[in-house]
Design a protein around this motif. Structure first.
Motif, PDB file in Angstrom:
ATOM      1  N   VAL A  26       1.255   0.807 -11.493  1.00  0.00           N
ATOM      2  CA  VAL A  26      -0.260   1.088 -11.194  1.00  0.00           C
ATOM      3  C   VAL A  26      -0.570   0.655  -9.900  1.00  0.00           C
ATOM      4  N   SER A  27       0.004  -0.298  -9.163  1.00  0.00           N
ATOM      5  CA  SER A  27      -0.454  -0.748  -7.776  1.00  0.00           C
ATOM      6  C   SER A  27       0.217   0.268  -6.748  1.00  0.00           C
ATOM      7  N   GLN A  28       1.322   0.940  -7.080  1.00  0.00           N
ATOM      8  CA  GLN A  28       2.090   2.048  -6.180  1.00  0.00           C
ATOM      9  C   GLN A  28       1.044   3.286  -6.550  1.00  0.00           C
ATOM     10  N   GLN A  29       0.738   3.568  -7.658  1.00  0.00           N
ATOM     11  CA  GLN A  29      -0.018   4.849  -7.724  1.00  0.00           C
ATOM     12  C   GLN A  29      -1.504   4.598  -7.091  1.00  0.00           C
ATOM     13  N   VAL A  30      -2.044   3.341  -7.031  1.00  0.00           N
ATOM     14  CA  VAL A  30      -3.480   3.461  -6.465  1.00  0.00           C
ATOM     15  C   VAL A  30      -3.235   3.606  -4.804  1.00  0.00           C
ATOM     16  N   ARG A  31      -2.228   2.929  -4.232  1.00  0.00           N
ATOM     17  CA  ARG A  31      -1.990   3.146  -3.027  1.00  0.00           C
ATOM     18  C   ARG A  31      -1.700   4.385  -2.696  1.00  0.00           C
ATOM     19  N   ALA A  32      -0.748   4.995  -3.410  1.00  0.00           N
ATOM     20  CA  ALA A  32      -0.512   6.559  -3.272  1.00  0.00           C
ATOM     21  C   ALA A  32      -1.841   7.184  -3.129  1.00  0.00           C
ATOM     22  N   LEU A  33      -2.850   6.931  -3.794  1.00  0.00           N
ATOM     23  CA  LEU A  33      -4.183   7.509  -3.827  1.00  0.00           C
ATOM     24  C   LEU A  33      -4.889   7.373  -2.647  1.00  0.00           C
ATOM     25  N   GLU A  34      -4.806   5.999  -2.302  1.00  0.00           N
ATOM     26  CA  GLU A  34      -5.696   5.604  -0.949  1.00  0.00           C
ATOM     27  C   GLU A  34      -5.098   6.319   0.167  1.00  0.00           C
ATOM     28  N   ASP A  35      -3.476   6.424   0.112  1.00  0.00           N
ATOM     29  CA  ASP A  35      -3.058   7.113   1.229  1.00  0.00           C
ATOM     30  C   ASP A  35      -3.503   8.651   1.293  1.00  0.00           C
ATOM     31  N   TRP A  36      -3.472   9.261   0.063  1.00  0.00           N
ATOM     32  CA  TRP A  36      -3.913  10.472   0.065  1.00  0.00           C
ATOM     33  C   TRP A  36      -5.313  10.858   0.571  1.00  0.00           C
ATOM     34  N   LEU A  37      -6.217   9.904   0.134  1.00  0.00           N
ATOM     35  CA  LEU A  37      -7.404  10.055   0.537  1.00  0.00           C
ATOM     36  C   LEU A  37      -7.796   9.545   1.948  1.00  0.00           C
TER      37      LEU A  37
ATOM     38  N   PRO B 273      -6.450  15.566  -5.925  1.00  0.00           N
ATOM     39  CA  PRO B 273      -5.576  14.476  -5.608  1.00  0.00           C
ATOM     40  C   PRO B 273      -4.655  14.300  -7.017  1.00  0.00           C
ATOM     41  N   PRO B 274      -3.537  13.441  -6.840  1.00  0.00           N
ATOM     42  CA  PRO B 274      -2.637  13.375  -7.935  1.00  0.00           C
ATOM     43  C   PRO B 274      -3.466  12.549  -9.037  1.00  0.00           C
ATOM     44  N   LEU B 275      -3.449  13.241 -10.323  1.00  0.00           N
ATOM     45  CA  LEU B 275      -4.074  12.937 -11.437  1.00  0.00           C
ATOM     46  C   LEU B 275      -3.644  11.612 -11.983  1.00  0.00           C
ATOM     47  N   ASN B 276      -2.370  11.557 -11.871  1.00  0.00           N
ATOM     48  CA  ASN B 276      -1.976  10.084 -12.698  1.00  0.00           C
ATOM     49  C   ASN B 276      -2.343   8.927 -11.658  1.00  0.00           C
ATOM     50  N   ALA B 277      -2.361   9.126 -10.326  1.00  0.00           N
ATOM     51  CA  ALA B 277      -2.918   8.353  -9.568  1.00  0.00           C
ATOM     52  C   ALA B 277      -4.314   8.042  -9.822  1.00  0.00           C
ATOM     53  N   VAL B 278      -5.185   8.964  -9.730  1.00  0.00           N
ATOM     54  CA  VAL B 278      -6.724   8.867 -10.127  1.00  0.00           C
ATOM     55  C   VAL B 278      -6.769   8.072 -11.426  1.00  0.00           C
ATOM     56  N   ARG B 279      -5.963   8.481 -12.565  1.00  0.00           N
ATOM     57  CA  ARG B 279      -6.175   7.702 -13.853  1.00  0.00           C
ATOM     58  C   ARG B 279      -5.736   6.432 -13.500  1.00  0.00           C
ATOM     59  N   ALA B 280      -4.954   6.182 -12.813  1.00  0.00           N
ATOM     60  CA  ALA B 280      -4.267   4.637 -12.635  1.00  0.00           C
ATOM     61  C   ALA B 280      -5.523   3.692 -11.997  1.00  0.00           C
TER      62      ALA B 280
ATOM     63  N   ARG C 272      -9.320   3.171   2.081  1.00  0.00           N
ATOM     64  CA  ARG C 272      -9.212   1.973   0.943  1.00  0.00           C
ATOM     65  C   ARG C 272     -10.344   2.010   0.014  1.00  0.00           C
ATOM     66  N   LEU C 273      -9.721   1.937  -1.389  1.00  0.00           N
ATOM     67  CA  LEU C 273     -10.730   2.063  -2.681  1.00  0.00           C
ATOM     68  C   LEU C 273     -10.943   0.682  -3.229  1.00  0.00           C
ATOM     69  N   LEU C 274      -9.964  -0.153  -3.008  1.00  0.00           N
ATOM     70  CA  LEU C 274      -9.970  -1.453  -3.678  1.00  0.00           C
ATOM     71  C   LEU C 274      -9.844  -2.617  -2.665  1.00  0.00           C
ATOM     72  N   ASP C 275     -10.595  -3.720  -2.865  1.00  0.00           N
ATOM     73  CA  ASP C 275     -10.308  -5.033  -2.376  1.00  0.00           C
ATOM     74  C   ASP C 275      -9.601  -5.686  -3.143  1.00  0.00           C
ATOM     75  N   ARG C 276      -8.488  -6.100  -2.490  1.00  0.00           N
ATOM     76  CA  ARG C 276      -7.370  -6.964  -3.692  1.00  0.00           C
ATOM     77  C   ARG C 276      -7.580  -8.522  -3.065  1.00  0.00           C
ATOM     78  N   ARG C 277      -7.990  -9.341  -4.115  1.00  0.00           N
ATOM     79  CA  ARG C 277      -8.300 -10.636  -4.078  1.00  0.00           C
ATOM     80  C   ARG C 277      -7.454 -11.529  -5.018  1.00  0.00           C
ATOM     81  N   PRO C 278      -7.248 -12.770  -4.610  1.00  0.00           N
ATOM     82  CA  PRO C 278      -6.500 -13.899  -5.482  1.00  0.00           C
ATOM     83  C   PRO C 278      -7.105 -13.651  -6.994  1.00  0.00           C
TER      84      PRO C 278
END
Length: 302
Positions: A35-46, A4-11, A49-55
C-alpha cells in the motif's frame, strides 16, 4: 484522457479514509508495504505529497484532502455503476437498530420476500449510525429528534413510551391510576440514554413519590423488556416493539399514560436516485408501519 494509476488511487483513498496503512492493507488484502509503495507511486505521478506520515498514523495534506474527496466520490460512482450491472443489483442492504430489527422487522420480513422473491435483503442490526459514504448500506432506520440533514427521509413513527409489566405484576403494583411504592422500575441505559423514568414520574406520578433512580438497569431496551416479561418489574416500552407480547397478554400496559420523548423513528437514504429494489423495500417498510397502526401516513418523504 490521462488517468492516474487506479490501483494507486484506490490504495491512497483507503489509507486516507482509515488514517492507517495497516487498516487499508487489511481492506485491500495486501501488505502495508505494498500500500505504501502504491501511495508513493501516486505522489510521484502527481508530483505532490498527499499524506503526512507520523508515528501515530497518517493524515492527508491539503492537496491530499482535495484529492481524497474526488477519489472517494469517483470510486463510489464506479462501484454503484458496476453494482447496477451485476446480480448484486438485486440486493437491498438495510441498517437497522437492533430492537427494530429483532422485534419488528424480522417477524414481518417474510411478507416482503414473498412479494419479491428475486430480491435479497441483507439486514445489518447495529446501533451505530450508518455512513452511506463509507458503509455498503442502501437504507437505514434511525432514532432521532429530527430528520437527518442531507438525506432523504420518511418519518415512520413518533416515539411514545408506556409503562408495561406482566398482568400479575401490574395487579400487585398498580392501583387507581398510579404505580405503588415498592414497584421495581426497569431502566434502559443505552448509548442515547435519557432518564425516561424520571421524566415519566415527573409528568404522571401521583400520591406517594417513587424513587426514579431505583430498580434494575440494562444496557439495552430489549433486556429491560425481557425483565418485565419475566415479572421482575415495570419497563417503559414502545408499544409497537412489544405488540406480540401485548396481543398474547404476556405483557400489559400498566397505565395508559405515555411519555412522548420528542424522538422519532425514520427510514433514511442518500439523496440520489434509488435503485428499484431499494425503492420497493422503502415503500414496503413505510406501508407496513402504516398497516400496523403506528406509522406516519405515507407521502411525507423528505
Amino acid at each position: 484522457m490521462k488517468l492516474p494509476p487506479l490501483n494507486a488511487v484506490r490504495a491512497f483513498e483507503a489509507v486516507a479514509r482509515h488514517g492507517s496503512f495497516r487498516l487499508a492493507a487489511e481492506e485491500l488484502f495486501v501488505t502495508p508495504g505494498a500500500v505504501s509503495q502504491q501511495v508513493r507511486a501516486l505522489e510521484d505521478w502527481l508530483g505532490t505529497r498527499l499524506l503526512d506520515r507520523r508515528p501515530s498514523g497518517v493524515a492527508t495534506t491539503e492537496a491530499g484532502a482535495q484529492f481524497q474527496s474526488v477519489a472517494s466520490r469517483s470510486l463510489r460512482a464506479l462501484a454503484q455503476a458496476a453494482d447496477r450491472l451485476q446480480p448484486g443489483a438485486r440486493v437491498v442492504r438495510v441498517s437497522s437498530l437492533v430492537s427494530i430489527a429483532a422485534r419488528w422487522l424480522l417477524p414481518r420480513l417474510d411478507g416482503f420476500t414473498r412479494q419479491h422473491p428475486r430480491l435479497q435483503v441483507q439486514i445489518d442490526a447495529n446501533n451505530a449510525v450508518a455512513d452511506f459514504d463509507r458503509d455498503a448500506v442502501d437504507l437505514a432506520i434511525r432514532h432521532a429528534d429530527h430528520a437527518p440533514r442531507g438525506l432523504g427521509s420518511h418519518e415512520l413513527v413518533v416515539e411514545a413510551l408506556y409503562p408495561v409489566a406482566t398482568p400479575a405484576y401490574a395487579r400487585k403494583h398498580v392501583r387507581r391510576g398510579r404505580i405503588l411504592p415498592g414497584a421495581r422500575l426497569l431502566h434502559e441505559t443505552g448509548p442515547s440514554y435519557d432518564d425516561y423514568w424520571a421524566m415519566w414520574l415527573a409528568r404522571h406520578a401521583a400520591g406517594e413519590p417513587l424513587d426514579a433512580a431505583g430498580g434494575l438497569y440494562f444496557s439495552h431496551e430489549m433486556l429491560a423488556h425481557g425483565a418485565a416479561l419475566a415479572g421482575q418489574g415495570i419497563a417503559l416500552a414502545n408499544r409497537f416493539l412489544i405488540a406480540d407480547e401485548l396481543a398474547r397478554r404476556e405483557l400489559v400496559v400498566a397505565l395508559d399514560a405515555p411519555l412522548a420523548t420528542g424522538k422519532r423513528y425514520y427510514v433514511v437514504w442518500p439523496e440520489r436516485s434509488l435503485r428499484e429494489p431499494v425503492r420497493l423495500f422503502r415503500d414496503w417498510l413505510v406501508d407496513e408501519f402504516g398497516r400496523s397502526g403506528v406509522g406516519t401516513p405515507a407521502g411525507r418523504a423528505t
